[in-house]
Scaffold this active site. Structure first.
Site, PDB file in Angstrom:
ATOM      1  CE  LYS A 213       8.558 169.209 -21.370  1.00 20.51           C
ATOM      2  NZ  LYS A 213      10.037 169.222 -21.480  1.00 20.51           N
TER       3      LYS A 213
ATOM      4  N   GLY B   8      18.114 170.333 -26.376  1.00 22.64           N
ATOM      5  CA  GLY B   8      19.544 170.350 -26.089  1.00 22.64           C
ATOM      6  C   GLY B   8      20.438 170.909 -27.178  1.00 22.64           C
TER       7      GLY B   8
END
Length: 279
Positions: free
Chosen positions: A111, A172
């Site tokens: 990723k 986040g």
């Protein structure tokens, strides 16, 4: 009815929920047992590990990888914490070397995450493309984390990335999918001549409804970490995320009713009992 598996390059994945391994803490130290329970509750088959950022050993000398069943999970190494193409490439190579030594199939992919700055943690488009081109030349299967920019996502697909992973909102932040129209455009453009091309919404998930919304837009999967690890009860939230993904998957395929300005009666007006006429 089971959700069909997701195919990314030559990987076939049963669960479309990708879950991270970071931020499970107790008294400032990694809580690997909690992580284990949350991963199990999520039903995920792919877990992400930040090669550069993750503390692979805690103060007690315990390794994160000791708490991951490598026969059950495919590890997706990610380049989180990298701010240049060079750092991301180096991290990807380290992840491949580590997982090859462990015999995990995740050694073949990465990723790719190249950030622009430490405050917003938004992807750097130029460095992301540079890193992707090099990693693809080296034989990596690249899943590219990107801004929700349709043009950038097209460029990453054209470069050869096996999947593009547009953000729902900054890492986040828990704000969910802030720009659903851009996600719709990305899905439309990337799937126009390739309906099975996998597009995974990554980052910003705060709760189960955010996962459902992403899947209702037509995403092929969702990647998250903080939404589970930061919850008051991570195991319960992981279970909620699992069911939310399933609900969103089927809702997209069922086809929602159109939005209307005014009410539309559930029962037809024709054939109703005539109103009483005052005498």
């Amino acid at each position: 009815m089971e959700i069909p598996p997701l195919k990314i390059a030559d990987f076939v994945i049963g669960s479309r929920l990708f879950v991270g391994t970071g931020k499970y803490l107790r008294d400032g130290e990694p809580d690997y047992e909690l992580m284990q329970r949350a991963l199990t509750a999520s039903g995920c088959q792919v877990v992400t590990v930040a090669v550069r950022r993750e503390r692979l050993y805690d103060k007690q000398g315990r390794s994160l990888l000791d708490f991951l069943d490598l026969t059950r999970y495919t590890i997706l190494p990610n380049t989180a914490g990298c701010f240049t193409a060079e750092d991301a490439i180096r991290s990807a190579r380290l992840g491949r070397e580590l997982l090859e030594g462990l015999g995990n199939p995740g050694a073949r992919w990465v990723k790719l995450e190249v950030l622009g700055d430490k405050k917003t943690l938004l992807p750097d488009p130029v460095e992301t493309i540079r890193a992707a081109q090099t990693l693809l030349q080296e034989g990596f299967i690249v899943l590219a984390y990107a801004n929700d920019d349709p043009i950038l996502c097209q460029r990453l697909k054209a470069a050869g990335c096996a999947s593009v992973m547009p953000l729902g909102s900054p890492i986040g932040c828990g704000q969910g999918v802030l720009n659903p129209n851009n996600i719709r455009i990305i899905l439309e453009q990337l799937k126009e001549d390739d309906p099975d091309y996998p597009v995974i919404v990554d980052a910003g998930v705060g709760t189960a409804s955010d996962v459902t919304i992403a899947m209702e837009l037509g995403a092929d999967g969702v990647l998250l970490n903080t939404g589970i690890a930061g919850a008051r009860d991570p195991v319960m939230m992981a279970r909620a995320m699992r069911h939310a993904l399933e609900a969103g998957y089927w809702a997209f395929r069922a086809g929602r009713i159109p939005r209307k300005l005014y009410a539309s009666a559930s029962s037809p007006m024709e054939g109703r009992i005539a109103p009483t006429v005052a005498r």
